[in-house]
Scaffold this motif. Structure first.
Motif, PDB file in Angstrom:
ATOM      1  N   THR A   1       0.857  -1.190   0.000  1.00  0.00           N
ATOM      2  CA  THR A   1       0.000   0.000   0.000  1.00  0.00           C
ATOM      3  C   THR A   1       0.886   1.230   0.000  1.00  0.00           C
ATOM      4  OG1 THR A   1      -1.736  -1.133   1.249  1.00  0.00           O
ATOM      5  CG2 THR A   1      -1.794   1.275   1.240  1.00  0.00           C
ATOM      6  N   ALA A   2       0.626   2.145  -0.926  1.00  0.00           N
ATOM      7  CA  ALA A   2       1.408   3.380  -0.984  1.00  0.00           C
ATOM      8  C   ALA A   2       0.998   4.309   0.148  1.00  0.00           C
ATOM      9  CB  ALA A   2       1.205   4.072  -2.326  1.00  0.00           C
ATOM     10  N   MET A   3       1.980   5.025   0.673  1.00  0.00           N
ATOM     11  CA  MET A   3       1.715   5.991   1.737  1.00  0.00           C
ATOM     12  C   MET A   3       1.571   7.388   1.144  1.00  0.00           C
ATOM     13  SD  MET A   3       4.479   5.039   4.677  1.00  0.00           S
ATOM     14  CE  MET A   3       5.143   3.387   4.877  1.00  0.00           C
ATOM     15  N   THR A   4       0.879   8.264   1.862  1.00  0.00           N
ATOM     16  CA  THR A   4       0.980   9.680   1.551  1.00  0.00           C
ATOM     17  C   THR A   4       2.362  10.138   1.992  1.00  0.00           C
ATOM     18  OG1 THR A   4       0.016  10.309   3.687  1.00  0.00           O
ATOM     19  CG2 THR A   4      -1.493  10.068   1.818  1.00  0.00           C
ATOM     20  N   ILE A   5       2.928  11.103   1.255  1.00  0.00           N
ATOM     21  CA  ILE A   5       4.337  11.438   1.463  1.00  0.00           C
ATOM     22  C   ILE A   5       4.520  12.919   1.721  1.00  0.00           C
ATOM     23  CG2 ILE A   5       5.170   9.524   0.055  1.00  0.00           C
ATOM     24  CD1 ILE A   5       5.671  11.645  -2.181  1.00  0.00           C
ATOM     25  N   GLY A   6       5.702  13.242   2.206  1.00  0.00           N
ATOM     26  CA  GLY A   6       6.143  14.618   2.381  1.00  0.00           C
ATOM     27  C   GLY A   6       7.657  14.638   2.371  1.00  0.00           C
ATOM     28  N   ILE A   7       8.221  15.806   2.547  1.00  0.00           N
ATOM     29  CA  ILE A   7       9.672  15.981   2.547  1.00  0.00           C
ATOM     30  C   ILE A   7      10.039  16.855   3.731  1.00  0.00           C
ATOM     31  CG2 ILE A   7      11.661  16.956   1.310  1.00  0.00           C
ATOM     32  CD1 ILE A   7      10.229  16.303  -1.296  1.00  0.00           C
ATOM     33  N   SER A   8      11.098  16.503   4.428  1.00  0.00           N
ATOM     34  CA  SER A   8      11.605  17.341   5.512  1.00  0.00           C
ATOM     35  C   SER A   8      13.097  17.536   5.323  1.00  0.00           C
ATOM     36  CB  SER A   8      11.323  16.705   6.877  1.00  0.00           C
ATOM     37  OG  SER A   8      12.125  15.546   7.057  1.00  0.00           O
ATOM     38  N   SER A   9      13.594  18.650   5.821  1.00  0.00           N
ATOM     39  CA  SER A   9      15.028  18.930   5.728  1.00  0.00           C
ATOM     40  C   SER A   9      15.528  19.330   7.100  1.00  0.00           C
ATOM     41  CB  SER A   9      15.291  20.060   4.723  1.00  0.00           C
ATOM     42  OG  SER A   9      14.617  21.245   5.106  1.00  0.00           O
ATOM     43  N   GLY A  10      16.775  19.015   7.353  1.00  0.00           N
ATOM     44  CA  GLY A  10      17.378  19.345   8.635  1.00  0.00           C
ATOM     45  C   GLY A  10      18.873  19.225   8.544  1.00  0.00           C
ATOM     46  N   GLY A  11      19.501  19.112   9.722  1.00  0.00           N
ATOM     47  CA  GLY A  11      20.954  19.053   9.759  1.00  0.00           C
ATOM     48  C   GLY A  11      21.521  17.829   9.077  1.00  0.00           C
ATOM     49  N   ASP A  12      20.719  16.763   8.970  1.00  0.00           N
ATOM     50  CA  ASP A  12      21.206  15.538   8.333  1.00  0.00           C
ATOM     51  C   ASP A  12      20.879  15.483   6.849  1.00  0.00           C
ATOM     52  OD1 ASP A  12      22.242  14.627  10.695  1.00  0.00           O
ATOM     53  OD2 ASP A  12      20.427  13.569  11.274  1.00  0.00           O
ATOM     54  N   GLY A  13      20.360  16.569   6.279  1.00  0.00           N
ATOM     55  CA  GLY A  13      20.060  16.584   4.856  1.00  0.00           C
ATOM     56  C   GLY A  13      18.573  16.497   4.594  1.00  0.00           C
ATOM     57  N   LEU A  14      18.247  15.938   3.421  1.00  0.00           N
ATOM     58  CA  LEU A  14      16.864  15.878   2.965  1.00  0.00           C
ATOM     59  C   LEU A  14      16.306  14.487   3.248  1.00  0.00           C
ATOM     60  CD1 LEU A  14      14.975  17.888   1.461  1.00  0.00           C
ATOM     61  CD2 LEU A  14      15.594  16.694  -0.639  1.00  0.00           C
ATOM     62  N   SER A  15      15.117  14.458   3.860  1.00  0.00           N
ATOM     63  CA  SER A  15      14.478  13.184   4.178  1.00  0.00           C
ATOM     64  C   SER A  15      13.104  13.113   3.545  1.00  0.00           C
ATOM     65  CB  SER A  15      14.333  13.009   5.701  1.00  0.00           C
ATOM     66  OG  SER A  15      15.591  12.877   6.317  1.00  0.00           O
ATOM     67  N   GLY A  16      12.765  11.927   3.056  1.00  0.00           N
ATOM     68  CA  GLY A  16      11.390  11.671   2.668  1.00  0.00           C
ATOM     69  C   GLY A  16      10.597  11.265   3.895  1.00  0.00           C
ATOM     70  N   VAL A  17       9.321  11.609   3.894  1.00  0.00           N
ATOM     71  CA  VAL A  17       8.453  11.316   5.023  1.00  0.00           C
ATOM     72  C   VAL A  17       7.234  10.552   4.502  1.00  0.00           C
ATOM     73  CG1 VAL A  17       7.134  12.255   6.950  1.00  0.00           C
ATOM     74  CG2 VAL A  17       9.175  13.468   6.131  1.00  0.00           C
ATOM     75  N   GLY A  18       6.955   9.438   5.114  1.00  0.00           N
ATOM     76  CA  GLY A  18       5.751   8.673   4.794  1.00  0.00           C
ATOM     77  C   GLY A  18       4.842   8.604   5.999  1.00  0.00           C
ATOM     78  N   ASN A  19       3.547   8.492   5.769  1.00  0.00           N
ATOM     79  CA  ASN A  19       2.570   8.473   6.855  1.00  0.00           C
ATOM     80  C   ASN A  19       1.867   7.118   6.882  1.00  0.00           C
ATOM     81  OD1 ASN A  19       2.807  11.345   7.707  1.00  0.00           O
ATOM     82  ND2 ASN A  19       2.168  11.686   5.607  1.00  0.00           N
ATOM     83  N   VAL A  20       1.965   6.438   8.009  1.00  0.00           N
ATOM     84  CA  VAL A  20       1.379   5.111   8.166  1.00  0.00           C
ATOM     85  C   VAL A  20      -0.006   5.254   8.798  1.00  0.00           C
ATOM     86  CG1 VAL A  20       1.655   2.812   9.150  1.00  0.00           C
ATOM     87  CG2 VAL A  20       3.679   4.130   8.469  1.00  0.00           C
ATOM     88  N   PRO A  21      -1.068   4.844   8.110  1.00  0.00           N
ATOM     89  CA  PRO A  21      -2.440   5.018   8.628  1.00  0.00           C
ATOM     90  C   PRO A  21      -2.818   3.906   9.594  1.00  0.00           C
ATOM     91  CG  PRO A  21      -2.531   4.071   6.441  1.00  0.00           C
ATOM     92  CD  PRO A  21      -1.063   4.282   6.750  1.00  0.00           C
ATOM     93  N   VAL A  22      -2.229   3.916  10.764  1.00  0.00           N
ATOM     94  CA  VAL A  22      -2.434   2.834  11.723  1.00  0.00           C
ATOM     95  C   VAL A  22      -3.902   2.649  12.072  1.00  0.00           C
ATOM     96  CG1 VAL A  22      -1.939   2.119  14.097  1.00  0.00           C
ATOM     97  CG2 VAL A  22      -0.108   3.008  12.647  1.00  0.00           C
TER      98      VAL A  22
END
Length: 618
Positions: free
Chosen positions: A273-294
């Motif tokens: 199942t595909a998740m809804t996604i987002g992007i976050s950035s911080g000191g460790d670089g660029l991260s992808g964010v996924g949301n798990v619909p528990v």
């Protein structure tokens, strides 16, 4: 050199003179479109667009916007033949030559003078087009000519293209920040009007495709936050986010990175199942964010993975990251026990200075990992881990106050679900003995004041007797009843302040509590008015007498009454009548408010306390 501007079809002329800076439009970098189109990494618009005309050999004509411009020979409205060449400049700063794959000049044809003739327009890299250039003084050619290709078989094309990859490579290698191309009809056809074509001024583009390396496989995988690395022991009872790094070695000059996340039950890896996604950035670089619909998932074990897209290629999928959905709370409350503070005891135990040991158990729930507790079911902020999964924990707890207390406890499973609340009530021993006067009345013998006392302590705390001394006198004893109360009568006492020392004792006589306090025996007389001047009221008048009857509270050896007022501060004595009372006549000399004080004199020279009140003279 003279610069000229024309309208959309070359009609009318306005002469402009100025520096070549007037030619600069400013480069525009268009954002990439859908990745599926595999668009160039750069789409540039011209920073300069001009053409020259053989009929005005010393003038370059500049088109700021709109219309079209001629390439090759053409005739004006007076049938005069012209021959033109177009010049287009693009700003190429920021393009990395090491990644260059292809570069294409794209134009849109608006018309051809003779559709029967083939398209012959070529592009030649040149030196920059400046204010010194014109038909008679063109910029120097610095590369080989490139023939045009076009999309479709129409006479004119929406996309006419010239491959300028070599020209751009050479320019970037030289360190140039601009690339200029001349568009012209080859010399053998340049004078033939039939080969002339017209290009739309607002449709020039420079499309630059870069070599691409797929992003790296995501590695920094986190569940819930960026501080909880992926592991098999992550349990969730509500929706949460997952994180994965996005790394692309050739991201410069700005490939847009997009994540993709999907999860599946471990029992059926094909049910992704595909998740809804987002992007976050911080000191460790660029991260992808996924949301798990528990909140939509059944309890069970799951896994997720992620990959990164740079608009041209996907990275490999990351390693799987596991999590367990557990939305089922422990079904029973934990057990609680304490040797120092047993539950609901017959008698209180311990004390506010006594720390107790409390044992919590999971009560048979196998996935309990800890407990939360507190002295309110709305503030169970204290936490303690279980000694093993489904195990127990021991805490040390000191009651905040004496009397009945309740400790509230819940067990917590691996997902953070809480059990029902266990309310554990116990009684904390309190040895305090309180003392206060409940009533005072004259001793019938007239010798003093009888003071009724109430000694109170916690029932069942071990205190069976209260002993007391008044002003250091003989010790007296009084038993405590089942409610923890003893009510002796002290006296008769002389009026005034007295010291009361008392103690609470066990059945063996052990002193469990002791204290000292003061009490005041009130022997001031009582006062009655004949009604002319009501006590704390108003009446009478100047020169109008009124009588106050003063009755001693302690009658033995009373001889007289002393009184004074705010109108007359002189202390006046009035003897007692045969009935043991004194009659005091008040005849005011002024109207208004007056305050009175009365005391009883005794034969030994002592006096009672003062009784006071006010009246208002009308």
């Amino acid at each position: 050199m003279t610069l000229r501007t024309r309208d959309a079809r070359g009609r009318g002329r306005t002469t402009l003179r100025g520096a070549i800076a007037a030619l600069v439009l400013g480069a525009v970098v268009l954002p990439p479109v859908s990745a599926a189109a595999a668009e160039p990494h750069f789409v540039l618009t011209p920073s300069l667009l001009a053409y020259t005309d053989s009929t005005t050999p010393d003038t370059a004509v500049f088109y700021p916007s709109g219309g079209d411009l001629p390439v090759g020979s053409w005739r004006d409205e007076e049938s005069t033949r012209h021959t033109s060449r177009a010049y287009v400049t693009f700003d190429i700063g920021g393009i990395y030559v090491g990644r260059l794959s292809s570069a294409t000049l794209v134009a849109r044809e608006s018309r051809a003078n003779d559709c029967a003739k083939p398209r012959t327009v070529v592009a030649l890299p040149t030196a920059p087009f400046t204010g010194d250039n014109s038909w008679s003084s063109p910029p120097k050619t610095i590369g080989k000519e490139v023939t045009a290709t076009a999309e479709g078989g129409d006479c004119t094309s929406w996309r006419t293209m010239w491959n300028l990859t070599t020209a751009l490579t050479d320019a970037l290698t030289r360190g140039d920040h601009q690339l200029t191309a001349e568009l012209r009809v080859p010399k053998k056809y340049e004078g033939d009007v039939a080969y002339g074509r017209w290009l739309e001024t607002n449709e020039f583009r420079f499309e630059v495709e870069l070599k691409n390396t797929a992003p790296l496989k995501p590695t920094k995988l986190y569940n819930g936050n960026t501080e909880t690395p992926c592991g098999p022991d992550y349990f969730a009872r509500s929706n949460f986010s997952v994180f994965a790094d996005m790394t692309d070695r050739d991201r410069d000059p700005g490939d847009s990175l997009t994540p993709e996340f999907e999860f599946w039950p471990l029992a059926d890896p094909s049910a992704t199942t595909a998740m809804t996604i987002g992007i976050s950035s911080g000191g460790d670089g660029l991260s992808g964010v996924g949301n798990v619909p528990v909140d939509t998932l059944a309890d069970g074990e799951y896994a997720w993975h992620a990959r990164t897209y740079d608009q041209r290629a996907w990275s490999p999928w990351s390693d799987p990251c596991r999590f367990t959905v557990d939305r089922t709370a422990p079904g029973v409350a934990p057990t609680v026990a304490s040797p120092e503070y047993p539950e609901n005891p017959a008698s209180p135990t311990g004390g506010t200075s006594v720390t107790g040991t409390f044992l919590f158990t999971a009560h048979g729930v196998p996935d309990v990992v800890g407990f939360r507790y507190g002295d309110s079911q709305w503030s169970m902020y204290n936490q303690v881990p279980a000694d093993q999964l489904g195990g127990a924990a021991t805490i040390r707890w000191q009651p905040r106050s004496a009397g009945e207390q309740t400790l509230y406890v819940v067990s917590v499973d691996r997902a953070g679900n809480s059990s029902p609340v266990r309310s554990y009530t116990f009684k904390v021993r309190d040895l305090t003995v309180t003392a206060w006067s409940t009533r005072q009345e004259p001793d019938p013998s007239g010798a003093g004041i009888l003071v009724s006392m109430r000694f109170g302590t916690q029932p069942g705390n071990g205190i069976t007797t209260v002993t007391y001394r008044v002003d250091g006198g003989a010790e007296q004893s009084v038993p405590v009843d089942a409610q923890g109360v003893a009510e002796p009568v002290l006296g008769p006492l002389k009026g005034g302040e007295h010291t009361l020392a008392y103690a609470g004792r066990s059945a063996t006589g052990e002193v469990l509590y002791q204290a000292e306090t003061t009490l005041y025996a009130d022997d001031a007389p009582s006062i009655a008015s004949d009604g002319v001047y009501p006590i704390d009221g108003s009446g009478g008048g100047v020169g109008v007498p009124g009588v106050f009857t003063v009755t001693p509270t302690v009658t033995r050896d009373a001889t007289a009454v002393t009184w004074f007022t705010t109108q007359n501060s002189e202390h006046l004595d009035v003897s007692l009548d045969a009935d043991g009372k004194a009659r005091v006549t008040f005849t005011p000399t002024a109207s208004g408010w007056t305050y009175f004080w009365f005391s009883v004199k005794y034969a030994d020279g002592t006096s009672s306390g003062w009784r006071s009140f006010s009246v208002t003279v009308d």
